[in-house]
Scaffold this motif. Structure first.
Motif, PDB file in Angstrom:
ATOM      1  N   VAL A   1       0.838  -1.202   0.000  1.00  0.00           N
ATOM      2  CA  VAL A   1       0.000   0.000   0.000  1.00  0.00           C
ATOM      3  C   VAL A   1       0.879   1.260   0.000  1.00  0.00           C
ATOM      4  CG1 VAL A   1      -1.929  -1.151   1.140  1.00  0.00           C
ATOM      5  CG2 VAL A   1      -0.220   0.053   2.539  1.00  0.00           C
ATOM      6  N   LEU A   2       0.343   2.276  -0.649  1.00  0.00           N
ATOM      7  CA  LEU A   2       1.024   3.577  -0.740  1.00  0.00           C
ATOM      8  C   LEU A   2       0.021   4.646  -0.339  1.00  0.00           C
ATOM      9  CD1 LEU A   2       2.546   3.253  -4.349  1.00  0.00           C
ATOM     10  CD2 LEU A   2       3.695   2.673  -2.193  1.00  0.00           C
ATOM     11  N   GLN A   3       0.532   5.798   0.013  1.00  0.00           N
ATOM     12  CA  GLN A   3      -0.362   6.932   0.236  1.00  0.00           C
ATOM     13  C   GLN A   3      -0.797   7.499  -1.109  1.00  0.00           C
ATOM     14  OE1 GLN A   3       2.178   9.420   2.684  1.00  0.00           O
ATOM     15  NE2 GLN A   3       0.719   9.238   4.375  1.00  0.00           N
ATOM     16  N   ARG A   4      -2.081   7.881  -1.187  1.00  0.00           N
ATOM     17  CA  ARG A   4      -2.586   8.515  -2.410  1.00  0.00           C
ATOM     18  C   ARG A   4      -3.280   9.810  -2.015  1.00  0.00           C
ATOM     19  NH1 ARG A   4      -5.350   6.974  -7.679  1.00  0.00           N
ATOM     20  NH2 ARG A   4      -4.517   8.738  -8.877  1.00  0.00           N
ATOM     21  N   CYS A   5      -2.986  10.875  -2.750  1.00  0.00           N
ATOM     22  CA  CYS A   5      -3.568  12.184  -2.455  1.00  0.00           C
ATOM     23  C   CYS A   5      -4.925  12.319  -3.156  1.00  0.00           C
ATOM     24  CB  CYS A   5      -2.627  13.296  -2.910  1.00  0.00           C
ATOM     25  SG  CYS A   5      -3.323  14.942  -2.688  1.00  0.00           S
ATOM     26  N   ALA A   6      -5.950  12.613  -2.374  1.00  0.00           N
ATOM     27  CA  ALA A   6      -7.299  12.758  -2.941  1.00  0.00           C
ATOM     28  C   ALA A   6      -7.403  14.023  -3.791  1.00  0.00           C
ATOM     29  CB  ALA A   6      -8.334  12.792  -1.819  1.00  0.00           C
ATOM     30  N   ASP A   7      -6.568  15.004  -3.521  1.00  0.00           N
ATOM     31  CA  ASP A   7      -6.686  16.274  -4.237  1.00  0.00           C
ATOM     32  C   ASP A   7      -5.936  16.295  -5.560  1.00  0.00           C
ATOM     33  OD1 ASP A   7      -8.426  17.623  -2.551  1.00  0.00           O
ATOM     34  OD2 ASP A   7      -6.812  18.004  -1.111  1.00  0.00           O
ATOM     35  N   CYS A   8      -4.729  15.706  -5.602  1.00  0.00           N
ATOM     36  CA  CYS A   8      -3.955  15.804  -6.853  1.00  0.00           C
ATOM     37  C   CYS A   8      -3.627  14.445  -7.457  1.00  0.00           C
ATOM     38  CB  CYS A   8      -2.682  16.636  -6.643  1.00  0.00           C
ATOM     39  SG  CYS A   8      -1.346  15.760  -5.813  1.00  0.00           S
ATOM     40  N   GLY A   9      -3.971  13.366  -6.755  1.00  0.00           N
ATOM     41  CA  GLY A   9      -3.745  12.046  -7.326  1.00  0.00           C
ATOM     42  C   GLY A   9      -2.328  11.506  -7.149  1.00  0.00           C
ATOM     43  N   HIS A  10      -1.463  12.253  -6.478  1.00  0.00           N
ATOM     44  CA  HIS A  10      -0.060  11.857  -6.284  1.00  0.00           C
ATOM     45  C   HIS A  10       0.045  10.603  -5.407  1.00  0.00           C
ATOM     46  CE1 HIS A  10       4.227  12.344  -5.650  1.00  0.00           C
ATOM     47  NE2 HIS A  10       4.085  12.490  -4.360  1.00  0.00           N
ATOM     48  N   TRP A  11       0.854   9.645  -5.862  1.00  0.00           N
ATOM     49  CA  TRP A  11       1.162   8.456  -5.054  1.00  0.00           C
ATOM     50  C   TRP A  11       2.434   8.749  -4.276  1.00  0.00           C
ATOM     51  CZ3 TRP A  11      -1.724   3.952  -4.804  1.00  0.00           C
ATOM     52  CH2 TRP A  11      -2.686   3.753  -5.822  1.00  0.00           C
ATOM     53  N   GLN A  12       2.445   8.393  -3.004  1.00  0.00           N
ATOM     54  CA  GLN A  12       3.572   8.776  -2.161  1.00  0.00           C
ATOM     55  C   GLN A  12       4.151   7.602  -1.385  1.00  0.00           C
ATOM     56  OE1 GLN A  12       3.717  12.852  -0.664  1.00  0.00           O
ATOM     57  NE2 GLN A  12       3.302  12.003   1.336  1.00  0.00           N
ATOM     58  N   PHE A  13       5.483   7.474  -1.473  1.00  0.00           N
ATOM     59  CA  PHE A  13       6.218   6.505  -0.654  1.00  0.00           C
ATOM     60  C   PHE A  13       7.583   7.115  -0.378  1.00  0.00           C
ATOM     61  CE2 PHE A  13       9.429   3.252  -0.075  1.00  0.00           C
ATOM     62  CZ  PHE A  13       8.845   2.451   0.873  1.00  0.00           C
ATOM     63  N   TYR A  14       8.070   6.992   0.847  1.00  0.00           N
ATOM     64  CA  TYR A  14       7.451   6.526   2.052  1.00  0.00           C
ATOM     65  C   TYR A  14       6.420   7.543   2.585  1.00  0.00           C
ATOM     66  CZ  TYR A  14      11.073   9.649   3.860  1.00  0.00           C
ATOM     67  OH  TYR A  14      11.857  10.742   4.071  1.00  0.00           O
ATOM     68  N   PRO A  15       5.626   7.150   3.568  1.00  0.00           N
ATOM     69  CA  PRO A  15       4.537   8.022   4.006  1.00  0.00           C
ATOM     70  C   PRO A  15       4.980   9.291   4.733  1.00  0.00           C
ATOM     71  CG  PRO A  15       4.649   6.015   5.337  1.00  0.00           C
ATOM     72  CD  PRO A  15       5.603   5.823   4.214  1.00  0.00           C
TER      73      PRO A  15
END
Ligand SMILES: [Zn+2]
Lengths: 381, 132
Positions: free
Chosen positions: B27-41
């Motif tokens: 699992v990765l962090q996903r931004c609801a506003d811009c759609g950016h996938w983020q790792f590490y959190p």
């Protein structure tokens, strides 16, 4: 604009295998020697810049020297911290806050065997959770992964990497203080054991004891120096990432910006540089630094180093004391790059002197993954 | 399973990653506003600054960004050679890993393969992706 600070003294600590001194006594002895070149004594120091000298390093070194400086700095951006210290110290001198800065370092990593290649897994650092469980050699694997990507993108070859080691050895053979002085060929490098692809044993720097000291001061105080004082023409630094996963484009580093800024301050261009002291922790690092600093276009560093361009008599004399690959690498090389650059500009490098050297660049990098860069442009008056 | 492997692992910002890892989900962090996938959190989106992040399952697929075969063990208990790599996930983020079950070159397609370990939750190795 030329910045208004001068390097008035430099010295190496004892080098190689040091069993009769401590890190603190090594720094003290080198400081005394550098101060003698500057025509000063320990009491003149009013600012201390040190790294890896224990907790609150500048405080410990100040105490050991019996001084109470009005400025202390133990910034840690890796082996190139010392080029960043020049940047910091010049600003403090220009602002009138300090007059005599000591920049110093010593390590006995070889004698004490205290260098660790394995990081610790832990459940609360980012590094311990997401990188060390995959058993990278710190920092060999990180730089190997960066080099492998450079080779993939640009076709950089193992022979080109090896040429960097061979070139450094040519210089080391003219430096009696160099640790490795036996002859070395490209095939010797390629035939040496593979540590982590693409690195062979000889693509990787030494791990020995050493260090140095440097005195930076005002134009007025520099006039008292016993030896020729060398002006700092430009200095800049910056950093990117500590965890390799967070490093954006592997073939691009903070050195692009630090180089551009330092050259602009100095009013010089890469073409003007007579001597380059790159941070050769790995052979590939030199190729990338040559690109970062603008000696050639991105991706062309491999072909650039061919045909002995970095060797004695080549178009860009580099690592003129033998570098971290053949002369000395005490865990943090940055200070020794500055020491050699100053000696070249003073014309006192003996057999390895680059004729009529007027502009020298000491370029430090640091961190486990090309994390930081700091560029210092020095001149001759 | 050892005690360490059962205990809450990670820090307050990463515990969700490791909880999912126990179920072999990447699992990765996903931004609801811009759609950016983020790792590490992190506590907010590095791309747009939004705090509207949620944990989303990633495809578990990507490409080898770089790799290095290690021939010198960092400690005596580790067998060599082994391959350390950086994989660029299809979602964008890169992560460090080991390549297992075959050889890969830079650019090759890989997929996640979880490795159980004594000292903590499983970690994401990668292997050649047969679907390419
Ligand atoms: Zn966002």
């Amino acid at each position: 604009m030329t910045r208004k600070a001068y390097i008035a003294g430099v010295a190496e600590t004892p080098l190689g295998k040091v069993v009769d001194q401590t890190e603190l006594s090594m720094v003290a002895l080198a400081a005394k020697e550098a101060l003698a070149e500057a025509g000063m004594s320990v009491k003149d120091i009013d600012a201390v810049f040190v790294n890896y000298m224990g907790e609150e390093g500048s405080v410990q070194v100040g105490e050991y020297l019996g001084i109470e400086p009005r400025w202390g700095d133990s910034t840690d951006i890796g082996g190139g911290s010392f080029e960043a210290f020049v940047d910091h110290a010049v600003l403090a001198i220009e602002a009138g806050r300090i007059e005599v800065a000591l920049i110093a370092y010593a390590s006995r990593q070889r004698s004490r065997r205290n260098r660790q290649l394995a990081g610790a897994d832990d459940s609360y650092s980012i590094w311990g959770q997401f990188e060390t469980p995959f058993r990278p050699l710190m920092p060999i694997t990180h730089y190997a992964l960066i080099a492998a990507r450079h080779m993939h993108e640009f076709g950089t070859t193992p022979e080109q990497l090896a040429e960097v080691a061979v070139s450094a050895r040519h210089w080391a053979r003219m430096n009696e203080k160099a640790w490795s002085r036996d002859s070395l060929t490209v095939s010797d490098v390629l035939d040496s054991p593979v540590i982590a692809t693409p690195f062979h044993r000889h693509d990787i720097c030494l791990r020995v004891d050493g260090g140095g000291a440097l005195i930076l001061t005002t134009p007025e105080r520099a006039r008292d120096a016993a030896k020729k004082a060398i002006p700092v023409l430009g200095a800049a630094h910056g950093h990117t990432a500590w965890n390799l996963s967070q490093l954006g484009d592997f073939t691009h580093s903070a050195g692009v910006r630090s180089g551009r800024s330092a050259f602009a301050q100095a009013g010089t261009r890469p073409d003007d540089v007579d001597v380059l002291e790159p941070y050769d922790n790995f052979t590939s690092s030199v190729i990338m630094q040559i690109e970062d600093l603008g000696f050639c276009a991105r991706g062309e560093g491999g072909p650039f180093v061919e045909e002995g361009r970095l060797r004695p008599g080549g178009g860009l004399p580099a690592s003129t004391m033998g570098g971290g690959l053949s002369y000395n690498h005490p865990g943090a090389l940055g200070l020794l790059l500055l020491v050699e650059a100053v000696r070249q500009l003073r014309g006192e490098a003996g057999e390895r002197q680059v004729p009529d050297a007027r502009i020298a660049v000491a370029h430090g990098i640091g961190g486990v993954c090309n994390s930081s860069a700091a560029t210092v442009v020095l001149g001759r008056e | 399973m050892s005690k360490a492997a059962r205990e809450t692992w990670g820090d307050p910002t990463t515990a969700a990653f490791w909880e999912a890892a126990r179920e072999h989900r990447l699992v990765l962090q996903r931004c609801a506003d811009c759609g950016h996938w983020q790792f590490y959190p992190r506590p907010f989106c590095l791309e747009c600054g939004s705090s509207a992040l949620s944990w989303k399952e990633a495809s578990g697929r990507g490409r080898v960004y770089s790799s290095s075969e290690t021939h010198m063990a960092p400690s005596p208990d580790i067998e060599t050679p082994y391959v350390v790599a950086v994989v660029e996930l299809d979602e964008g983020p890169k992560l460090m890993t080991n390549i297992v079950n075959g050889r890969c070159r830079i650019g090759d397609r890989v997929r996640v393969r979880w490795r159980e370990r004594e000292e903590g939750p499983p970690i994401p190795d990668f292997e050649p992706d047969p679907e390419g």
